[in-house]
Design an enzyme around this catalytic site. Sequence first.
Site, short mmCIF file in Angstrom:
data_model
loop_
_atom_site.label_atom_id
_atom_site.label_comp_id
_atom_site.label_asym_id
_atom_site.label_seq_id
_atom_site.Cartn_x
_atom_site.Cartn_y
_atom_site.Cartn_z
N TYR A 65 0.86 -1.19 0.00
CA TYR A 65 0.00 0.00 0.00
C TYR A 65 0.89 1.23 0.00
CZ TYR A 65 -3.26 3.58 1.76
OH TYR A 65 -4.03 4.71 1.93
N ASP A 113 9.26 2.73 -0.29
CA ASP A 113 8.24 3.43 0.48
C ASP A 113 8.42 2.99 1.94
OD1 ASP A 113 6.08 4.47 1.75
OD2 ASP A 113 4.57 3.70 0.35
N LYS A 156 4.36 8.88 8.90
CA LYS A 156 4.13 8.27 10.21
C LYS A 156 5.14 8.76 11.27
CE LYS A 156 1.07 4.88 8.44
NZ LYS A 156 1.12 4.27 7.13
C1 LIG Z 1 0.52 4.86 5.79
C2 LIG Z 1 1.24 4.62 4.52
C3 LIG Z 1 1.13 5.51 3.43
C4 LIG Z 1 0.18 6.67 3.42
O1 LIG Z 1 0.47 7.61 4.39
P1 LIG Z 1 -0.69 8.63 4.84
O2 LIG Z 1 0.00 9.54 5.81
O3 LIG Z 1 -1.76 7.81 5.44
O4 LIG Z 1 -1.12 9.35 3.61
C5 LIG Z 1 1.93 5.26 2.32
N1 LIG Z 1 2.77 4.22 2.29
C6 LIG Z 1 2.88 3.36 3.31
C7 LIG Z 1 3.86 2.24 3.21
C8 LIG Z 1 2.11 3.52 4.45
O5 LIG Z 1 2.21 2.64 5.44
#
Ligand SMILES: *Cc1c(COP(=O)(O)O)cnc(C)c1O
Length: 436
Positions: free
Chosen positions: A151, A246, A274
């Site tokens: 994701y 990511d 995060k």
């Molecule tokens: C949480 C997450 C996102 C999105 O971040 P948001 O602050 O919710 O927009 C993108 N990539 C990964 C791997 C994530 O865990």
Amino acid sequence: MSFEDHTIKRDRSAALFAEAKQYFPGGVNSPVRAFKSVSGPPLFIKEGHGCRITDEDDNQYIDFCCSWGPLILGHNNDLIRERVIETVKKGTSFGTPNRLGNQLGKLILDNHPYIEKIRFVSSGTEAVMSALRLARGVTGKSKVIKFEGCYHGHVDSLLVKAGSGLVTFGVSTSAGIPESFAKETLVLPLNQPERLEQVLQQHAHETACIIIEPVPANNGLLLQDRSFLQFLREKCDEYNVLLIFDEVISGFRVNFAGAAAHYDIRPDIFTFGKIIGGGMPVGAYAAGAEIMGHIAPDGPVYQAGTLSANPVAMAAGLAALEQLIAPGFYEGMAAKTSRFVSGIEQYCRDKGYTVSFPHIGSIFWVAFTNDRIVSADQIDPASMEQFKVLHHELLQRGVYLGPSGYEVGFVSAAHSEADLEEAAVKMKAALDIVFK
Ligand SMILES: *Cc1c(COP(=O)(O)O)cnc(C)c1O
């Protein structure tokens, strides 16, 4: 399991949720919060201290969701709170450069050996969206390769899944995404190097980047072999495609320098979110100086943000990250987490329960299988019924997991050995019911 089965009271949460439904689609501002895959109304949380949260009905829980990952130091960390209060007294945002931004930038770059420049944004999604634009701007190519089970936020071109059969062009998983956007994304299964090689042979000339969660933690915890990540690195070099890690979850979580440091593999571009904001909305993308030189105003790739690097968010991030560079911090977190889940796993093995607890650093997942799971299609959707029972039984006992069996759990620095022992006893009792 019906609503009436609840022994803990959730009346106030239920009433607030009914009210929220008048204001917000589904009563929430982010879908999984609606508790659709577990029982009962979502908990309205009013307070959190350390590893514990309290809901509007005054139930207390040991929290393993930790705001979906940002709170590696637990709730209401003293140093973060104090720094935020001190900063907010001087104003919240100026839309100008500020010293706290410099300090956070320096702290990250000084302690992250794989990057030279960074740009702050306000969410993980924004970081990923900007990183894709950067990769496309640098390479002049448009397609993106992503993996099923990873994701990357709600970016249009990444809200896609694999089409049927051998078709690798993405099919959107959300309404509102033009087919032409989804077609820019090629979706592959994790951990299958041959498939990747095939697709690169065919599409490398039009592919800007490969994006992966090096620690896939948004669809269960799909821990990859280092050799697969290394393969990605080598193929990206061979085919002149950029590699994006990511690290919105894994960054500052499995290590200060994230999965890149854990596996010792250097991607071309990183995305963060995060933890980086210490509980405030912050994201970032980063790379070597040459690649980052393509970003405006130095280069032609445009990206901007009204509230980017606002001082309050920077203060929170700084106060958090300063605590993470303490020697031994990550070793301690990993050891504590490993002890916690191994104890429960041993208990389940002795009882013959089919459940395991894949983990890395301070991330763990409850998998209702004894097989190693490395790709999304190995997860049995039927096991989510078991998770639903587990979630319910844990709430009764004062333990909060994210409200979906596809979500991972997070241990924070505020979870003491005694808290984890208490949580383990409750987990075992809840699992006894799941496997009754
Ligand atoms: C949480 C997450 C996102 C999105 O971040 P948001 O602050 O919710 O927009 C993108 N990539 C990964 C791997 C994530 O865990």
